[in-house]
Design a protein around this motif. Sequence first.
Motif, mmCIF file in Angstrom:
data_model
loop_
_atom_site.group_PDB
_atom_site.id
_atom_site.type_symbol
_atom_site.label_atom_id
_atom_site.label_comp_id
_atom_site.label_asym_id
_atom_site.label_seq_id
_atom_site.Cartn_x
_atom_site.Cartn_y
_atom_site.Cartn_z
ATOM 1 N N GLY A 43 0.782 -1.221 0.000
ATOM 2 C CA GLY A 43 0.000 0.000 0.000
ATOM 3 C C GLY A 43 0.819 1.278 0.000
ATOM 4 O O GLY A 43 0.291 2.346 -0.241
ATOM 5 N N CYS A 44 2.114 1.181 0.281
ATOM 6 C CA CYS A 44 2.941 2.384 0.370
ATOM 7 C C CYS A 44 4.400 2.013 0.164
ATOM 8 O O CYS A 44 4.870 0.997 0.681
ATOM 9 C CB CYS A 44 2.753 3.031 1.740
ATOM 10 S SG CYS A 44 3.787 4.463 2.035
ATOM 11 N N VAL A 45 5.123 2.851 -0.564
ATOM 12 C CA VAL A 45 6.541 2.593 -0.819
ATOM 13 C C VAL A 45 7.348 2.563 0.478
ATOM 14 O O VAL A 45 8.378 1.917 0.569
ATOM 15 C CB VAL A 45 7.119 3.612 -1.823
ATOM 16 C CG1 VAL A 45 7.234 4.988 -1.197
ATOM 17 C CG2 VAL A 45 8.470 3.157 -2.340
ATOM 18 N N LEU A 46 6.887 3.227 1.516
ATOM 19 C CA LEU A 46 7.613 3.261 2.785
ATOM 20 C C LEU A 46 7.470 1.955 3.564
ATOM 21 O O LEU A 46 8.184 1.733 4.534
ATOM 22 C CB LEU A 46 7.129 4.431 3.647
ATOM 23 C CG LEU A 46 7.354 5.815 3.042
ATOM 24 C CD1 LEU A 46 6.763 6.892 3.936
ATOM 25 C CD2 LEU A 46 8.825 6.077 2.792
ATOM 26 N N ASN A 47 6.549 1.099 3.160
ATOM 27 C CA ASN A 47 6.316 -0.162 3.860
ATOM 28 C C ASN A 47 6.879 -1.357 3.106
ATOM 29 O O ASN A 47 6.408 -2.475 3.278
ATOM 30 C CB ASN A 47 4.808 -0.375 4.084
ATOM 31 C CG ASN A 47 4.242 0.629 5.048
ATOM 32 O OD1 ASN A 47 4.918 1.089 5.942
ATOM 33 N ND2 ASN A 47 2.987 0.990 4.858
ATOM 34 N N GLY A 48 7.857 -1.138 2.284
ATOM 35 C CA GLY A 48 8.445 -2.220 1.506
ATOM 36 C C GLY A 48 9.279 -3.161 2.354
ATOM 37 O O GLY A 48 9.595 -2.884 3.515
ATOM 38 N N VAL A 49 9.629 -4.276 1.738
ATOM 39 C CA VAL A 49 10.452 -5.280 2.404
ATOM 40 C C VAL A 49 11.514 -5.770 1.418
ATOM 41 O O VAL A 49 11.208 -6.044 0.260
ATOM 42 C CB VAL A 49 9.584 -6.443 2.946
ATOM 43 C CG1 VAL A 49 8.828 -7.147 1.850
ATOM 44 C CG2 VAL A 49 10.411 -7.418 3.732
ATOM 45 N N PRO A 50 12.779 -5.855 1.841
ATOM 46 C CA PRO A 50 13.825 -6.327 0.943
ATOM 47 C C PRO A 50 13.742 -7.829 0.732
ATOM 48 O O PRO A 50 13.513 -8.591 1.676
ATOM 49 C CB PRO A 50 15.121 -5.938 1.645
ATOM 50 C CG PRO A 50 14.776 -5.573 3.024
ATOM 51 C CD PRO A 50 13.308 -5.385 3.121
ATOM 52 N N ILE A 51 13.907 -8.249 -0.524
ATOM 53 C CA ILE A 51 13.963 -9.657 -0.884
ATOM 54 C C ILE A 51 15.108 -9.855 -1.868
ATOM 55 O O ILE A 51 15.614 -8.887 -2.436
ATOM 56 C CB ILE A 51 12.625 -10.160 -1.486
ATOM 57 C CG1 ILE A 51 12.265 -9.390 -2.758
ATOM 58 C CG2 ILE A 51 11.505 -10.096 -0.469
ATOM 59 C CD1 ILE A 51 11.032 -9.910 -3.464
ATOM 60 N N LEU A 52 15.509 -11.092 -2.060
ATOM 61 C CA LEU A 52 16.559 -11.406 -3.019
ATOM 62 C C LEU A 52 15.942 -11.957 -4.289
ATOM 63 O O LEU A 52 15.084 -12.837 -4.242
ATOM 64 C CB LEU A 52 17.515 -12.462 -2.446
ATOM 65 C CG LEU A 52 18.483 -12.001 -1.389
ATOM 66 C CD1 LEU A 52 19.276 -13.198 -0.858
ATOM 67 C CD2 LEU A 52 19.439 -10.963 -1.941
ATOM 68 N N TRP A 53 16.373 -11.415 -5.411
ATOM 69 C CA TRP A 53 15.991 -11.925 -6.721
ATOM 70 C C TRP A 53 17.256 -12.358 -7.439
ATOM 71 O O TRP A 53 18.324 -11.782 -7.231
ATOM 72 C CB TRP A 53 15.319 -10.842 -7.558
ATOM 73 C CG TRP A 53 13.883 -10.582 -7.277
ATOM 74 C CD1 TRP A 53 13.123 -11.084 -6.261
ATOM 75 C CD2 TRP A 53 13.032 -9.720 -8.035
ATOM 76 N NE1 TRP A 53 11.854 -10.590 -6.350
ATOM 77 C CE2 TRP A 53 11.761 -9.752 -7.422
ATOM 78 C CE3 TRP A 53 13.223 -8.927 -9.155
ATOM 79 C CZ2 TRP A 53 10.690 -9.022 -7.911
ATOM 80 C CZ3 TRP A 53 12.154 -8.202 -9.638
ATOM 81 C CH2 TRP A 53 10.893 -8.254 -9.023
ATOM 82 N N TYR A 54 17.121 -13.345 -8.301
ATOM 83 C CA TYR A 54 18.184 -13.687 -9.233
ATOM 84 C C TYR A 54 17.635 -13.366 -10.609
ATOM 85 O O TYR A 54 16.644 -13.960 -11.035
ATOM 86 C CB TYR A 54 18.589 -15.157 -9.100
ATOM 87 C CG TYR A 54 19.887 -15.442 -9.807
ATOM 88 C CD1 TYR A 54 21.082 -14.957 -9.295
ATOM 89 C CD2 TYR A 54 19.923 -16.159 -10.987
ATOM 90 C CE1 TYR A 54 22.279 -15.201 -9.942
ATOM 91 C CE2 TYR A 54 21.119 -16.402 -11.644
ATOM 92 C CZ TYR A 54 22.295 -15.917 -11.115
ATOM 93 O OH TYR A 54 23.489 -16.141 -11.761
ATOM 94 N N VAL A 55 18.238 -12.368 -11.286
ATOM 95 C CA VAL A 55 17.684 -11.824 -12.531
ATOM 96 C C VAL A 55 18.669 -11.984 -13.681
ATOM 97 O O VAL A 55 19.864 -12.148 -13.476
ATOM 98 C CB VAL A 55 17.305 -10.329 -12.366
ATOM 99 C CG1 VAL A 55 16.221 -10.152 -11.308
ATOM 100 C CG2 VAL A 55 18.521 -9.483 -12.008
ATOM 101 N N GLU A 56 18.126 -11.922 -14.899
ATOM 102 C CA GLU A 56 18.956 -12.050 -16.097
ATOM 103 C C GLU A 56 19.814 -10.825 -16.364
ATOM 104 O O GLU A 56 20.944 -10.933 -16.819
ATOM 105 C CB GLU A 56 18.073 -12.325 -17.310
ATOM 106 C CG GLU A 56 17.445 -13.695 -17.300
ATOM 107 C CD GLU A 56 16.602 -13.977 -18.532
ATOM 108 O OE1 GLU A 56 16.749 -13.255 -19.538
ATOM 109 O OE2 GLU A 56 15.814 -14.923 -18.481
ATOM 110 N N SER A 57 19.252 -9.636 -16.095
ATOM 111 C CA SER A 57 19.978 -8.404 -16.408
ATOM 112 C C SER A 57 19.511 -7.273 -15.498
ATOM 113 O O SER A 57 18.478 -7.370 -14.833
ATOM 114 C CB SER A 57 19.764 -8.015 -17.870
ATOM 115 O OG SER A 57 18.390 -7.822 -18.121
#
Length: 108
Positions: A34-48
């Motif tokens: 609901g808000c950018v201030l309430n985000g949570v860090p996660i790990l992604w494995y991405v191509e680029s």
Amino acid sequence: MKIEITKAASEKINEKITSESGYLKLKYDTEGTGCVLNGVPILWYVESAEDDDELIETNDRPVLIETSKTVFYDKNLKIDYAESARTFQLKSPGQTINGRMNFKNMVK
């Protein structure tokens, strides 16, 4: 910004990735919060990398981080893996930022 990846985290990341041609990304996930201030860090494995991504060198492998989201992180970060909880963790010297950090492999 300085990011350290522990040996336990590095080993678990290597188990989870399916391609050597991708990048580890520290993603600040705001979906459903609901808000950018309430985000949570996660790990992604991405191509680029995406346009807003910055590549940070670490003791283990480079990590992408969204430049616009660096304000939500401390200057010194550690990506760890807790075997007892079977989850990644993001820590700084003064706090645990996310004690149950998800890992998503986005490489097809």
